[in-house]
Scaffold this active site. Structure first.
Site, PDB file in Angstrom:
ATOM      1  N   ARG A  38       0.723  -1.226   0.082  1.00 12.79           N
ATOM      2  CA  ARG A  38       0.165  -0.005   0.032  1.00 12.79           C
ATOM      3  C   ARG A  38       0.975   1.356   0.199  1.00 12.79           C
ATOM      4  O   ARG A  38       0.343   2.273  -0.595  1.00 12.79           O
ATOM      5  CB  ARG A  38      -1.031  -0.021   1.109  1.00 12.79           C
ATOM      6  N   TYR A  87     -18.849  14.427 -16.059  1.00 14.55           N
ATOM      7  CA  TYR A  87     -19.348  12.994 -16.068  1.00 14.55           C
ATOM      8  C   TYR A  87     -20.387  13.035 -14.812  1.00 14.55           C
ATOM      9  O   TYR A  87     -20.170  13.563 -13.763  1.00 14.55           O
ATOM     10  CB  TYR A  87     -18.307  12.176 -15.896  1.00 14.55           C
ATOM     11  N   ASP A  93      -9.355  17.068 -15.318  1.00 16.55           N
ATOM     12  CA  ASP A  93      -9.880  15.382 -15.590  1.00 16.55           C
ATOM     13  C   ASP A  93      -9.565  15.560 -17.004  1.00 16.55           C
ATOM     14  O   ASP A  93     -10.183  15.988 -17.903  1.00 16.55           O
ATOM     15  CB  ASP A  93     -11.286  15.186 -15.381  1.00 16.55           C
ATOM     16  N   LYS A 152      -9.706   3.757 -19.143  1.00 18.24           N
ATOM     17  CA  LYS A 152      -9.865   4.289 -20.710  1.00 18.24           C
ATOM     18  C   LYS A 152      -8.761   4.186 -21.595  1.00 18.24           C
ATOM     19  O   LYS A 152      -8.301   3.041 -21.895  1.00 18.24           O
ATOM     20  CB  LYS A 152     -10.664   5.669 -20.672  1.00 18.24           C
TER      21      LYS A 152
END
Length: 406
Positions: A61, A121, A194, A219
């Site tokens: 992590r 979005y 973004d 994407k």
């Protein structure tokens, strides 16, 4: 850790056999997939020093070599000071907003006010409402393509964070990142961009003054529909350090397999995106001539309101999404169009090697109210086309037969 091994019983030997071999003398040509959740050091003192200095690898992590390779690649791609990767694009955006809203020199996130683009979005809108507004953060929106409206909103809201999509989803409106960065900085705010749809191939927002750039790596970065992830790249080391600390505490860690897949996808990003943009431009132009299509949204069209800006900003590429509206605005017509497709896949994502189609009112913006969709210009007859790498003639043929009436 001692290298001396007693004569263990078979079950014990099977557990440890073949593990912790020395690194090979030769260097692999591709980054290996490091699946270990934790790492060993020479002795307890070395482990203590690694934890104290926050360098090296201790726990996945906190850091993983495969993940670090992806972070380095994205830092180079966006020309930033450092990156952090996450298990999804939404997790990346959430972390970016926290980091951007953290006061300079502080460690605790405290976004007081966020000024966001009106066109975003659907899930981003819900995140602002359900994770920030309910906790006291003031959320305001404006048309980020109207710089006068931006100036007015900045003076009224005085935000810590300004959030935009470089190319908006699904209307494909284009924002002037350099102008927004200048205005945000003058107002004491950090600009978060973004850039999922634009990708680093069209533009690198950090070079224009943005503070953080976010990608849904699911994407175009991955590009093959087989890995989910998110990336945030910071312009300065201060924001980078805040981002990485918050990434560790949030725990939305990207796995090494997904990091490897996205890193592999980056190698062909430029080839894919340029081909997809060329095909999208041809498809958009063709759609404007079809009698079953009422309107087409594509920055490469001269009729697009930000066509000149897009031409200057993106160097002749205009993205690989094309949004259009069917002339017959009925649910039956929309259903028939999607059910008739043969090559184009009716899927809710974008940026894949496959050409994909979705209906924003049904998919990406489904959870918005009809009033919210109408305010944003999202109609029930709207189709968002994510152009893949197939031969453009085949894509056009499928659209032609699906758009036939009757």
């Amino acid at each position: 850790m001692s290298n001396q091994q007693p004569e263990w019983h078979l079950p014990t030997r099977l557990v440890h056999a073949g593990e912790r071999a020395p690194a090979p003398d030769a260097t692999p040509t591709t980054t290996p997939i490091y699946t270990s959740a934790t790492y060993l050091h020479a002795d307890f003192t070395a482990l203590d020093e690694a934890l104290e200095s926050d360098s090296g690898y201790v726990y996945t992590r906190h850091g993983n070599p495969t993940v670090a390779a992806l972070e380095e690649a994205m830092t180079i791609a966006e020309r930033g000071a450092g990156a952090a990767v996450f298990a999804s694009g939404m997790a990346a955006l959430y972390a970016a907003l926290l980091a951007a809203g953290t006061p300079r020199g502080a460690t605790a996130p405290a976004p007081r006010a966020i000024l966001a683009a009106r066109d975003m979005y659907g899930a981003t809108t819900l995140m602002l409402q359900e994770f920030f507004a309910v906790r006291g953060t003031q959320i305001a929106t404006c048309d980020m393509c109207d710089l006068n409206a931006v100036d007015a909103a900045l003076n009224t809201v005085r935000p810590d964070v300004v959030l935009v999509e470089q190319i908006s989803n699904p209307l494909l409106r284009v924002t002037d990142i350099r102008a927004l960065a200048q205005r945000a900085r003058a107002a004491g705010a950090r600009l978060v961009v973004d850039s999922t749809i634009a990708t680093p191939i069209l533009q690198q927002p950090l070079t224009l003054g943005a503070d953080l750039v976010v990608h849904s790596a699911t994407k175009y970065l991955s590009g093959h529909g087989d890995a989910a992830g998110g990336v945030v790249v910071a312009r300065t080391s201060l924001v980078r350090d805040t981002l990485r600390r918050q990434a560790r505490l949030l725990g939305a860690t990207l796995g090494p397999f997904e990091a490897y897949q996205i890193l592999r996808g980056l190698k062909t990003l430029a080839l894919r995106v340029r081909q997809q943009c060329r095909s999208a431009a041809e498809i958009a132009k063709w759609l404007t001539t079809h009698p079953a299509v009422a309107s087409v949204h594509y920055p490469g069209l001269e009729t697009h309101p930000q066509h000149t800006l897009a031409t200057e900003a993106f160097g002749g590429l205009y993205g690989a999404l094309v949004t259009f509206e069917l002339r017959e605005a009925t649910r039956a017509t929309l259903s028939r169009f999607f059910d008739t497709l043969r090559l184009i896949l009716p899927a809710t994502t974008l940026g894949d090697v496959y050409t994909l189609a979705s209906a924003p009112a049904v998919a990406s913006h489904r959870e918005l109210t009809p009033e919210q969709r109408e305010e944003r210009g999202i109609s029930d007859a709207m189709v968002r086309l994510s152009v893949g790498i197939e031969d453009v003639a085949d894509i056009l043929a499928d659209l032609r037969q699906a758009l036939e009436v009757g």
